[in-house]
Design an enzyme around this catalytic site. Structure first.
Site, PDB file in Angstrom:
ATOM      1  N   ASN A  95      46.988  15.120 -32.965  1.00  0.00           N
ATOM      2  CA  ASN A  95      47.540  15.958 -33.985  1.00  0.00           C
ATOM      3  C   ASN A  95      47.811  17.355 -33.700  1.00  0.00           C
ATOM      4  OD1 ASN A  95      45.453  17.347 -33.983  1.00  0.00           O
ATOM      5  ND2 ASN A  95      44.405  16.889 -35.910  1.00  0.00           N
ATOM      6  N   LEU A  96      47.898  17.690 -32.212  1.00  0.00           N
ATOM      7  CA  LEU A  96      48.245  18.821 -31.742  1.00  0.00           C
ATOM      8  C   LEU A  96      47.386  20.032 -32.469  1.00  0.00           C
ATOM      9  CD1 LEU A  96      52.088  18.202 -31.281  1.00  0.00           C
ATOM     10  CD2 LEU A  96      50.312  17.647 -29.701  1.00  0.00           C
ATOM     11  N   LYS A 140      28.268  15.294 -31.263  1.00  0.00           N
ATOM     12  CA  LYS A 140      28.120  14.416 -30.179  1.00  0.00           C
ATOM     13  C   LYS A 140      27.074  13.519 -30.118  1.00  0.00           C
ATOM     14  CE  LYS A 140      32.367  15.578 -28.328  1.00  0.00           C
ATOM     15  NZ  LYS A 140      33.416  14.493 -28.379  1.00  0.00           N
ATOM     16  N   TYR A 149      28.723  21.184 -32.834  1.00  0.00           N
ATOM     17  CA  TYR A 149      29.458  20.617 -31.839  1.00  0.00           C
ATOM     18  C   TYR A 149      28.460  19.731 -31.402  1.00  0.00           C
ATOM     19  CZ  TYR A 149      31.593  19.277 -27.682  1.00  0.00           C
ATOM     20  OH  TYR A 149      32.209  18.534 -26.691  1.00  0.00           O
ATOM     21  N   ARG A 176      23.846  34.996 -23.868  1.00  0.00           N
ATOM     22  CA  ARG A 176      24.636  34.601 -24.857  1.00  0.00           C
ATOM     23  C   ARG A 176      23.708  33.474 -25.814  1.00  0.00           C
ATOM     24  NH1 ARG A 176      30.075  31.030 -23.658  1.00  0.00           N
ATOM     25  NH2 ARG A 176      28.649  29.386 -22.849  1.00  0.00           N
ATOM     26  N   ASN A 235      44.878  21.386 -31.109  1.00  0.00           N
ATOM     27  CA  ASN A 235      44.529  22.040 -29.782  1.00  0.00           C
ATOM     28  C   ASN A 235      45.347  21.691 -28.653  1.00  0.00           C
ATOM     29  OD1 ASN A 235      42.757  24.310 -28.935  1.00  0.00           O
ATOM     30  ND2 ASN A 235      41.424  22.752 -27.848  1.00  0.00           N
ATOM     31  N   SER A 267      29.172  14.297 -23.944  1.00  0.00           N
ATOM     32  CA  SER A 267      28.829  15.690 -23.364  1.00  0.00           C
ATOM     33  C   SER A 267      27.469  15.970 -22.937  1.00  0.00           C
ATOM     34  CB  SER A 267      29.157  16.849 -24.237  1.00  0.00           C
ATOM     35  OG  SER A 267      28.820  18.057 -23.958  1.00  0.00           O
TER      36      SER A 267
HETATM   37  P1  NAD Z   1      41.079  19.522 -26.022  1.00  0.00           P
HETATM   38  O1  NAD Z   1      40.787  20.265 -27.339  1.00  0.00           O
HETATM   39  O2  NAD Z   1      42.003  20.045 -24.837  1.00  0.00           O
HETATM   40  O3  NAD Z   1      41.566  18.063 -26.294  1.00  0.00           O
HETATM   41  C1  NAD Z   1      41.181  17.464 -27.543  1.00  0.00           C
HETATM   42  C2  NAD Z   1      42.456  16.945 -28.328  1.00  0.00           C
HETATM   43  O4  NAD Z   1      42.083  16.178 -29.506  1.00  0.00           O
HETATM   44  C3  NAD Z   1      43.452  17.818 -28.480  1.00  0.00           C
HETATM   45  O5  NAD Z   1      44.714  17.426 -27.880  1.00  0.00           O
HETATM   46  C4  NAD Z   1      43.265  18.079 -30.066  1.00  0.00           C
HETATM   47  O6  NAD Z   1      44.908  18.454 -30.558  1.00  0.00           O
HETATM   48  C5  NAD Z   1      43.150  16.449 -30.431  1.00  0.00           C
HETATM   49  N1  NAD Z   1      42.702  16.306 -31.696  1.00  0.00           N
HETATM   50  C6  NAD Z   1      41.567  16.959 -32.255  1.00  0.00           C
HETATM   51  N2  NAD Z   1      40.932  16.673 -33.445  1.00  0.00           N
HETATM   52  C7  NAD Z   1      42.048  15.600 -33.769  1.00  0.00           C
HETATM   53  C8  NAD Z   1      42.218  14.817 -34.813  1.00  0.00           C
HETATM   54  N3  NAD Z   1      41.368  14.792 -35.776  1.00  0.00           N
HETATM   55  N4  NAD Z   1      43.187  13.894 -34.874  1.00  0.00           N
HETATM   56  C9  NAD Z   1      44.031  13.573 -33.727  1.00  0.00           C
HETATM   57  N5  NAD Z   1      43.842  14.548 -32.573  1.00  0.00           N
HETATM   58  C10 NAD Z   1      43.053  15.345 -32.631  1.00  0.00           C
HETATM   59  O7  NAD Z   1      39.578  19.142 -25.319  1.00  0.00           O
HETATM   60  P2  NAD Z   1      39.315  18.483 -24.115  1.00  0.00           P
HETATM   61  O8  NAD Z   1      38.554  19.587 -23.355  1.00  0.00           O
HETATM   62  O9  NAD Z   1      40.353  17.902 -23.306  1.00  0.00           O
HETATM   63  O10 NAD Z   1      38.040  17.547 -24.659  1.00  0.00           O
HETATM   64  C11 NAD Z   1      38.238  16.154 -24.879  1.00  0.00           C
HETATM   65  C12 NAD Z   1      37.024  15.671 -25.504  1.00  0.00           C
HETATM   66  O11 NAD Z   1      35.974  15.767 -24.732  1.00  0.00           O
HETATM   67  C13 NAD Z   1      36.408  16.199 -26.715  1.00  0.00           C
HETATM   68  O12 NAD Z   1      36.011  15.180 -27.430  1.00  0.00           O
HETATM   69  C14 NAD Z   1      35.446  17.104 -26.192  1.00  0.00           C
HETATM   70  O13 NAD Z   1      34.441  17.402 -27.027  1.00  0.00           O
HETATM   71  C15 NAD Z   1      34.764  16.328 -24.923  1.00  0.00           C
HETATM   72  N6  NAD Z   1      34.339  17.176 -24.137  1.00  0.00           N
HETATM   73  C16 NAD Z   1      34.925  18.244 -23.710  1.00  0.00           C
HETATM   74  C17 NAD Z   1      34.285  18.943 -22.498  1.00  0.00           C
HETATM   75  C18 NAD Z   1      34.765  20.236 -22.215  1.00  0.00           C
HETATM   76  O14 NAD Z   1      34.149  21.220 -21.767  1.00  0.00           O
HETATM   77  N7  NAD Z   1      36.191  20.359 -22.136  1.00  0.00           N
HETATM   78  C19 NAD Z   1      32.646  18.843 -22.152  1.00  0.00           C
HETATM   79  C20 NAD Z   1      32.234  17.856 -22.658  1.00  0.00           C
HETATM   80  C21 NAD Z   1      32.963  16.782 -23.687  1.00  0.00           C
HETATM   81  C1  WQD Z   2      29.108  28.290 -18.312  1.00  0.00           C
HETATM   82  C2  WQD Z   2      28.011  29.433 -17.815  1.00  0.00           C
HETATM   83  C3  WQD Z   2      27.462  31.106 -19.548  1.00  0.00           C
HETATM   84  C4  WQD Z   2      31.589  32.536 -20.254  1.00  0.00           C
HETATM   85  C5  WQD Z   2      30.049  24.520 -22.868  1.00  0.00           C
HETATM   86  C6  WQD Z   2      29.597  23.695 -24.097  1.00  0.00           C
HETATM   87  C7  WQD Z   2      29.223  22.386 -23.397  1.00  0.00           C
HETATM   88  C8  WQD Z   2      30.362  21.691 -22.794  1.00  0.00           C
HETATM   89  C9  WQD Z   2      31.068  22.724 -21.924  1.00  0.00           C
HETATM   90  C10 WQD Z   2      31.875  20.427 -24.342  1.00  0.00           C
HETATM   91  C11 WQD Z   2      27.038  29.721 -18.804  1.00  0.00           C
HETATM   92  C12 WQD Z   2      28.172  31.617 -18.398  1.00  0.00           C
HETATM   93  C13 WQD Z   2      30.384  31.880 -19.679  1.00  0.00           C
HETATM   94  C14 WQD Z   2      31.409  34.158 -19.947  1.00  0.00           C
HETATM   95  C15 WQD Z   2      29.451  33.780 -18.732  1.00  0.00           C
HETATM   96  N1  WQD Z   2      31.728  21.508 -23.700  1.00  0.00           N
HETATM   97  N2  WQD Z   2      29.379  32.247 -18.960  1.00  0.00           N
HETATM   98  N3  WQD Z   2      30.537  34.366 -19.376  1.00  0.00           N
HETATM   99  O1  WQD Z   2      28.109  26.963 -21.988  1.00  0.00           O
HETATM  100  O2  WQD Z   2      27.764  25.568 -20.003  1.00  0.00           O
HETATM  101  O3  WQD Z   2      29.145  24.552 -21.813  1.00  0.00           O
HETATM  102  O4  WQD Z   2      31.046  24.055 -22.320  1.00  0.00           O
HETATM  103  O5  WQD Z   2      31.125  19.546 -24.506  1.00  0.00           O
HETATM  104  O6  WQD Z   2      28.934  21.695 -24.590  1.00  0.00           O
HETATM  105  O7  WQD Z   2      28.434  24.205 -24.527  1.00  0.00           O
HETATM  106  O8  WQD Z   2      29.947  26.313 -20.350  1.00  0.00           O
HETATM  107  O9  WQD Z   2      31.876  27.637 -19.573  1.00  0.00           O
HETATM  108  O10 WQD Z   2      30.863  28.614 -21.558  1.00  0.00           O
HETATM  109  O11 WQD Z   2      29.559  28.526 -19.707  1.00  0.00           O
HETATM  110  O12 WQD Z   2      28.558  34.232 -18.004  1.00  0.00           O
HETATM  111  O13 WQD Z   2      32.585  34.764 -20.349  1.00  0.00           O
HETATM  112  O14 WQD Z   2      28.951  30.586 -17.800  1.00  0.00           O
HETATM  113  O15 WQD Z   2      26.366  31.809 -19.998  1.00  0.00           O
HETATM  114  O16 WQD Z   2      25.982  29.989 -17.861  1.00  0.00           O
HETATM  115  P1  WQD Z   2      28.515  26.004 -21.195  1.00  0.00           P
HETATM  116  P2  WQD Z   2      30.669  27.711 -20.203  1.00  0.00           P
END
Ligand code: NAD
Ligand code: WQD
Length: 338
Positions: A32-33, A153, A149, A292, A35, A124
């Site tokens: 859905n763009l 998950k 969040y 944080r 993000n 995650s």
């Molecule tokens: P992202 O935000 O770049 O990608 C998510 C995509 O989903 C986006 O393009 C957004 O536009 C789309 N989207 C959101 N809600 C939607 C909806 N209702 N319908 C259709 N599209 C929708 O994030 P990402 O970093 O690529 O993460 C992808 C997946 O991996 C997510 O589920 C996220 O929770 C999970 N994840 C990400 C991380 C991380 O740190 N990046 C870590 C662990 C898990």
């Molecule tokens: C990494 C480290 C911060 C920013 C998050 C989500 C997790 C997953 C990945 C989706 C930590 C430190 C950060 C800054 C800092 N996402 N930090 N200054 O918190 O490990 O994980 O993203 O599933 O669910 O919680 O990632 O990149 O925010 O932080 O010192 O400006 O960097 O304290 O130690 P995090 P992060």
């Protein structure tokens, strides 16, 4: 035959779509763009010479899903779509549960109706909450999440486990990503956060390019080697190949599977700053500030299950991750915005 990638225009989705197209799979994207930018997929097409079929639509929209399943011979679904900001989820819990939990339920209903039964879920490391010990293997206690969040998950993993019992023909794999960073080596696709980044690596790279002044290091009094937080950073291209390995092994082993996708190595915030300085050949100013709220001291994976069962392991080291992040940042200082 095609693979449906939800959230395929996003950060991890776009790199995975690229990797699927490169090996010859047909890909249908729904996004859905909210993000992401459509440009990411234009660039994927430019890099691969192949086009995914793209639907700009919401996974909460049953009719849109029904149309997609009726028009394409979808065999597998990789489900990235969802909202992912920890801080935003605290302010907007309903949006997070709706997109991440209800969105997954709608998708599963439509898969059932369409007879599509191979499902890969973006989970995650956040499901482990505050780890009792590291490294974390897949048997470690889950739950105890501290924000909507993370809870979303965790809830989806529980729903999928229950659903798998009820629908034994379904093949479900949850992939627990650790900290995804990096970009495609071309520098054409990468992570493009909205506004001021929450995550460490996008923040450091915006300091390196001069958009932000200084990195605030959240805490230097953790019980870690240098006092700063330790995480398992993984290159997004390794995550992409992890999804392909998971797809290829879905018909083997249990119907419901969970894998960590990490490198198994923990790096501190200061390690990251130092590695980025080396990659960008510049000094990154930083200052220590308070911890944080909600952060944990350390979190890294035991990735051996994915190695033995999927035949997958990460191949990029920290220098590769920082080099590719910097290459993306310097070539796209405003992300996908011109
Ligand atoms: P992202 O935000 O770049 O990608 C998510 C995509 O989903 C986006 O393009 C957004 O536009 C789309 N989207 C959101 N809600 C939607 C909806 N209702 N319908 C259709 N599209 C929708 O994030 P990402 O970093 O690529 O993460 C992808 C997946 O991996 C997510 O589920 C996220 O929770 C999970 N994840 C990400 C991380 C991380 O740190 N990046 C870590 C662990 C898990
Ligand atoms: C990494 C480290 C911060 C920013 C998050 C989500 C997790 C997953 C990945 C989706 C930590 C430190 C950060 C800054 C800092 N996402 N930090 N200054 O918190 O490990 O994980 O993203 O599933 O669910 O919680 O990632 O990149 O925010 O932080 O010192 O400006 O960097 O304290 O130690 P995090 P992060």
């Amino acid at each position: 035959m095609a693979i449906l990638v939800t959230g395929g225009a996003g950060y991890i989705g776009s790199h995975t779509v690229l990797t699927l197209l490169e090996r010859g799979d047909d890909v249908v994207v729904i996004d859905n763009l909210s993000n992401a930018s459509r440009t990411s997929l234009d660039r994927v097409a430019e890099l691969t010479g192949r086009e995914p079929t793209v639907y700009i639509a919401d996974i909460l929209d049953k009719e849109a899903l029904r149309t997609i399943f009726s028009r394409h011979n979808i065999t597998d679904v990789i489900h990235f779509a969802g909202l992912k900001s920890v801080s935003e989820s605290v302010k907007e819990p309903l949006a997070y549960y709706e997109n991440n939990v209800t969105g997954t339920l709608v998708l599963l209903h439509e898969m059932l109706a369409a007879g599509v039964n191979h499902f890969i879920f973006s989970s995650s490391a956040t499901v482990y909450g505050n780890p009792e010990s590291v490294p974390l293997n897949e048997q470690a206690r889950t739950g105890g999440t501290t924000n909507p969040y993370g809870t979303s998950k965790y809830m989806v993993e529980q729903i999928l486990a229950d659903f798998s019992h009820a629908q034994p023909d379904f093949r479900i794999t949850c992939l627990r990503y650790f900290n995804p960073v990096g970009a495609h080596p071309s520098g054409r696709i990468g992570e493009d956060p909205n506004g001021i980044p929450n995550n460490l690596v996008p923040y450091i790279s915006q300091v390196a390019i001069g958009k932000l002044e200084t990195v605030s290091v959240f805490g230097n009094d953790y019980p870690t080697p240098d006092g700063t937080g330790v995480r398992d950073y993984i290159h997004v291209m390794d995550l992409a190949t992890g999804h392909l390995a998971a797809l290829d092994s879905q018909d083997k082993g249990a119907a419901f599977k969970v894998f960590n996708l990490g490198t198994g190595i923990g790096y501190s915030v200061l390690n990251l700053i130092e590695a980025f300085e080396k990659a960008a050949q510049t000094q990154i100013p930083y200052q220590f500030v308070a911890r944080r709220p909600g952060d944990i001291a350390e979190c890294w994976s035991d990735p051996s299950l994915a190695r033995t069962e999927l035949g997958w392991q990460a191949t990029h080291n920290l220098d590769d991750m920082m080099r590719d992040t910097w290459n993306w940042q310097k070539n796209n200082p405003n992300g996908y915005r011109m």
